[in-house]
Design an enzyme around this catalytic site. Sequence first.
Site, PDB file in Angstrom:
ATOM      1  N   LYS A 172       0.868  -1.151   0.057  1.00  0.00           N
ATOM      2  CA  LYS A 172       0.138  -0.054  -0.113  1.00  0.00           C
ATOM      3  C   LYS A 172       0.800   1.332  -0.078  1.00  0.00           C
ATOM      4  O   LYS A 172       1.483   1.489   0.817  1.00  0.00           O
ATOM      5  CB  LYS A 172      -0.933   0.047   1.425  1.00  0.00           C
ATOM      6  CG  LYS A 172      -2.039   1.012   1.026  1.00  0.00           C
ATOM      7  CD  LYS A 172      -2.456   1.597   2.425  1.00  0.00           C
ATOM      8  CE  LYS A 172      -2.106   2.743   2.864  1.00  0.00           C
ATOM      9  NZ  LYS A 172      -2.137   4.108   1.990  1.00  0.00           N
ATOM     10  N   GLU A 247      10.530   1.563   9.815  1.00  0.00           N
ATOM     11  CA  GLU A 247      11.693   2.708   9.405  1.00  0.00           C
ATOM     12  C   GLU A 247      10.673   4.118   9.975  1.00  0.00           C
ATOM     13  O   GLU A 247       9.819   4.367   9.062  1.00  0.00           O
ATOM     14  CB  GLU A 247      12.036   2.747   7.885  1.00  0.00           C
ATOM     15  CG  GLU A 247      12.749   1.758   7.692  1.00  0.00           C
ATOM     16  CD  GLU A 247      13.948   1.575   8.555  1.00  0.00           C
ATOM     17  OE1 GLU A 247      14.695   2.639   8.756  1.00  0.00           O
ATOM     18  OE2 GLU A 247      14.584   0.346   8.472  1.00  0.00           O
ATOM     19  N   CYS A 281      13.203  11.821   5.623  1.00  0.00           N
ATOM     20  CA  CYS A 281      13.484  11.383   7.126  1.00  0.00           C
ATOM     21  C   CYS A 281      14.844  11.607   7.590  1.00  0.00           C
ATOM     22  O   CYS A 281      15.114  11.718   8.912  1.00  0.00           O
ATOM     23  CB  CYS A 281      13.080   9.913   7.373  1.00  0.00           C
ATOM     24  SG  CYS A 281      13.974   8.950   6.220  1.00  0.00           S
ATOM     25  N   GLU A 382       9.401  16.002  15.595  1.00  0.00           N
ATOM     26  CA  GLU A 382       9.481  15.622  13.967  1.00  0.00           C
ATOM     27  C   GLU A 382       8.525  16.847  13.358  1.00  0.00           C
ATOM     28  O   GLU A 382       7.581  16.770  13.275  1.00  0.00           O
ATOM     29  CB  GLU A 382       9.594  14.585  13.528  1.00  0.00           C
ATOM     30  CG  GLU A 382       9.746  14.375  12.030  1.00  0.00           C
ATOM     31  CD  GLU A 382       9.608  13.000  11.475  1.00  0.00           C
ATOM     32  OE1 GLU A 382       8.538  12.400  11.655  1.00  0.00           O
ATOM     33  OE2 GLU A 382      10.580  12.586  10.868  1.00  0.00           O
TER      34      GLU A 382
HETATM   35  P1  NDP Z   1       2.231   7.995   7.914  1.00  0.00           P
HETATM   36  O1  NDP Z   1       2.638   7.178   9.311  1.00  0.00           O
HETATM   37  O2  NDP Z   1       1.334   8.853   8.116  1.00  0.00           O
HETATM   38  O3  NDP Z   1       1.789   6.851   6.757  1.00  0.00           O
HETATM   39  C1  NDP Z   1       2.865   5.948   6.212  1.00  0.00           C
HETATM   40  C2  NDP Z   1       2.077   4.670   5.559  1.00  0.00           C
HETATM   41  O4  NDP Z   1       1.117   4.193   6.616  1.00  0.00           O
HETATM   42  C3  NDP Z   1       1.169   5.494   4.623  1.00  0.00           C
HETATM   43  O5  NDP Z   1       1.024   4.288   3.497  1.00  0.00           O
HETATM   44  C4  NDP Z   1      -0.298   5.481   5.385  1.00  0.00           C
HETATM   45  O6  NDP Z   1      -1.362   5.631   4.476  1.00  0.00           O
HETATM   46  C5  NDP Z   1      -0.185   4.132   6.245  1.00  0.00           C
HETATM   47  N1  NDP Z   1      -0.807   4.236   7.254  1.00  0.00           N
HETATM   48  C6  NDP Z   1      -1.549   5.124   7.983  1.00  0.00           C
HETATM   49  N2  NDP Z   1      -2.297   4.611   9.093  1.00  0.00           N
HETATM   50  C7  NDP Z   1      -2.090   3.346   9.133  1.00  0.00           C
HETATM   51  C8  NDP Z   1      -2.512   2.433   9.864  1.00  0.00           C
HETATM   52  N3  NDP Z   1      -3.275   2.571  11.074  1.00  0.00           N
HETATM   53  N4  NDP Z   1      -2.078   1.337   9.783  1.00  0.00           N
HETATM   54  C9  NDP Z   1      -1.519   0.827   8.660  1.00  0.00           C
HETATM   55  N5  NDP Z   1      -0.830   1.790   7.776  1.00  0.00           N
HETATM   56  C10 NDP Z   1      -1.237   3.128   8.017  1.00  0.00           C
HETATM   57  O7  NDP Z   1       3.538   8.688   7.455  1.00  0.00           O
HETATM   58  P2  NDP Z   1       3.772   9.631   6.528  1.00  0.00           P
HETATM   59  O8  NDP Z   1       3.152   9.094   5.078  1.00  0.00           O
HETATM   60  O9  NDP Z   1       3.231  10.950   6.797  1.00  0.00           O
HETATM   61  O10 NDP Z   1       5.375   9.667   6.120  1.00  0.00           O
HETATM   62  C11 NDP Z   1       5.934  10.554   6.829  1.00  0.00           C
HETATM   63  C12 NDP Z   1       6.662   9.857   7.889  1.00  0.00           C
HETATM   64  O11 NDP Z   1       7.551   8.759   7.623  1.00  0.00           O
HETATM   65  C13 NDP Z   1       7.740  10.957   8.761  1.00  0.00           C
HETATM   66  O12 NDP Z   1       7.718  10.611  10.129  1.00  0.00           O
HETATM   67  C14 NDP Z   1       9.217  10.463   8.336  1.00  0.00           C
HETATM   68  O13 NDP Z   1      10.113  10.499   9.235  1.00  0.00           O
HETATM   69  C15 NDP Z   1       8.745   8.897   8.173  1.00  0.00           C
HETATM   70  N6  NDP Z   1       9.700   8.298   7.331  1.00  0.00           N
HETATM   71  C16 NDP Z   1      10.684   7.498   7.735  1.00  0.00           C
HETATM   72  C17 NDP Z   1      11.861   6.894   7.076  1.00  0.00           C
HETATM   73  C18 NDP Z   1      12.717   6.051   7.585  1.00  0.00           C
HETATM   74  O14 NDP Z   1      13.406   5.429   6.812  1.00  0.00           O
HETATM   75  N7  NDP Z   1      12.961   5.906   8.780  1.00  0.00           N
HETATM   76  C19 NDP Z   1      11.849   7.259   5.325  1.00  0.00           C
HETATM   77  C20 NDP Z   1      10.748   8.160   5.169  1.00  0.00           C
HETATM   78  C21 NDP Z   1       9.870   8.670   5.975  1.00  0.00           C
HETATM   79  P3  NDP Z   1      -1.971   6.730   4.117  1.00  0.00           P
HETATM   80  O15 NDP Z   1      -0.978   7.775   3.698  1.00  0.00           O
HETATM   81  O16 NDP Z   1      -2.752   6.472   2.749  1.00  0.00           O
HETATM   82  O17 NDP Z   1      -2.828   7.278   5.172  1.00  0.00           O
END
Ligand code: NDP
Length: 478
Positions: A172, A247, A281, A382
């Site tokens: 997803k 991550e 990130c 963050e």
């Molecule tokens: P989110 O946690 O909001 O979402 C990440 C993914 O999880 C999306 O596909 C989202 O879907 C999905 N998701 C949301 N809620 C749920 C749930 N309850 N169960 C399962 N999946 C769910 O993160 P963001 O998309 O806002 O990304 C930004 C974040 O990612 C920042 O905190 C950043 O630091 C982190 N990040 C970390 C990295 C690393 O390697 N450590 C690299 C890049 C980013 P949808 O968006 O469709 O709601």
Amino acid sequence: MMEVQNYINGEIIDSGSSEWLDNFNPATGKVYSKITDSNAEDVDRAYEAAQKAQPNWENSPAEERFRVMNKVAELIEERIEEFAKAESIDQGKPFWLAKNEMRRAAQNMRFFATAAMQFASESHATENKAINYTLRQSIGVVGCISPWNLPLYLFTWKIAPALAAGNAIVSKPSEFTPMTAFLFSKVCIEAGMPAGVLNVVHGLGPKVGQAIVEHKGIKAISFTGGTVTGARIASIAAPKFKKLSLELGGKNPNIIFSDADIDKAIKTTVNTSFMNQGEICLCGSRLYIHSSIYEQVKERLIEAVKALKVGDPMDENTRIGAIVSKAHYKKVLGYINLAKEEGGRILLGGESVNPAGFEDGWFIEPTIIEGLSPNCRTNQEEIFGPVISISPFEYTDEIIEIANGTEYGLAATIWTENLTLAHRVAQQLQFGIVWVNCWLLRDLRTPFGGMKSSGVGREGGWEAMRFFTEPKNVCIAL
Ligand code: NDP
């Protein structure tokens, strides 16, 4: 209007829900496409297809997995302009940057295609009593959930090792940036990927993402996203004893010591702080500069950041594009206000901006804030936008303590020409990645991931191949 559909069992199809979500262009603030609004039944359908396809994929010769994955990479490269344009419109990032990321996404596929051919496991001779070897077998069906900041790059970073290790996938992408995963699905069909090996289900995180995490047949979850979502996923997956790779977020320090090569440090720090609107990130959001060079570095950095053009993502001179969504745009502006309340002085930026022709878009000026205490929320939480906080420091021990003093531990950058200092500080920093005199210099073989609230497990190279396989010890008595 273009429609983003699911890729299930080798076919591009709508969700059974017949509902659609709006997909916005962050530069214009307008809906420009529709996303099929999937649900748990779509995840079930994707799982059934994956389960059926997995044994053949696992048992296919490694050369076959290598061929298909390489073909996908080749097709992305052939269509790099189309992919980059789609990514830029969906995410808000500059087109030139999207183009680099599309190359890196193709490289992920190539790199792990090669890993499929090279992966091996260990064997241990136990005195003259036995030979132990480790069988590394595919897990079966795995779930891959990726975020919106580097959409196709992080999507492929997960699915490539999962495929190379012989798993089938229910994935997803973020609902904010589904377009390149949709184009990728079409490329998979063209590349001859067997039906059901990769399934892409679009829709909302709490609905589709959660259904993937809860699904009893999906044995491992690889997730990149926010720490709060990661904790939620862990709380669901852990009692089901699923393998988990998380991550998560970061609050990364960037430390410039007094003997640093200042020209290089400033040049790179502009990117460390503001590349992709600060929505990486690994971006350094806390900049610490030794007091002896503080004023000089501060003034020069402000001048360099002033020159960054904010505007049309398609313009090749643009350095700062739009913020991914209205909600995130408001969140970032909220943090700038909080910083002011916490006593921060805005040295540069601090406002939203509407470039000509993009009056309804979500743009924020690159922002530099001074005068915040290490423990205030702005320095602890963050923000994930074009906002950095800068502070002077005196002593090495003091700055290590401050750098380590957040709940996060993803990446740190240090600038010094002193080799001994670099090694010592690198050892003491509690971060999964420490860059010395560079930033984002990636080698895909290295372990990638964070400590503390920045995650669990590591991706990259053999770490990823190990995550996506189940090790079995076979002990043969001699
Ligand atoms: P989110 O946690 O909001 O979402 C990440 C993914 O999880 C999306 O596909 C989202 O879907 C999905 N998701 C949301 N809620 C749920 C749930 N309850 N169960 C399962 N999946 C769910 O993160 P963001 O998309 O806002 O990304 C930004 C974040 O990612 C920042 O905190 C950043 O630091 C982190 N990040 C970390 C990295 C690393 O390697 N450590 C690299 C890049 C980013 P949808 O968006 O469709 O709601």
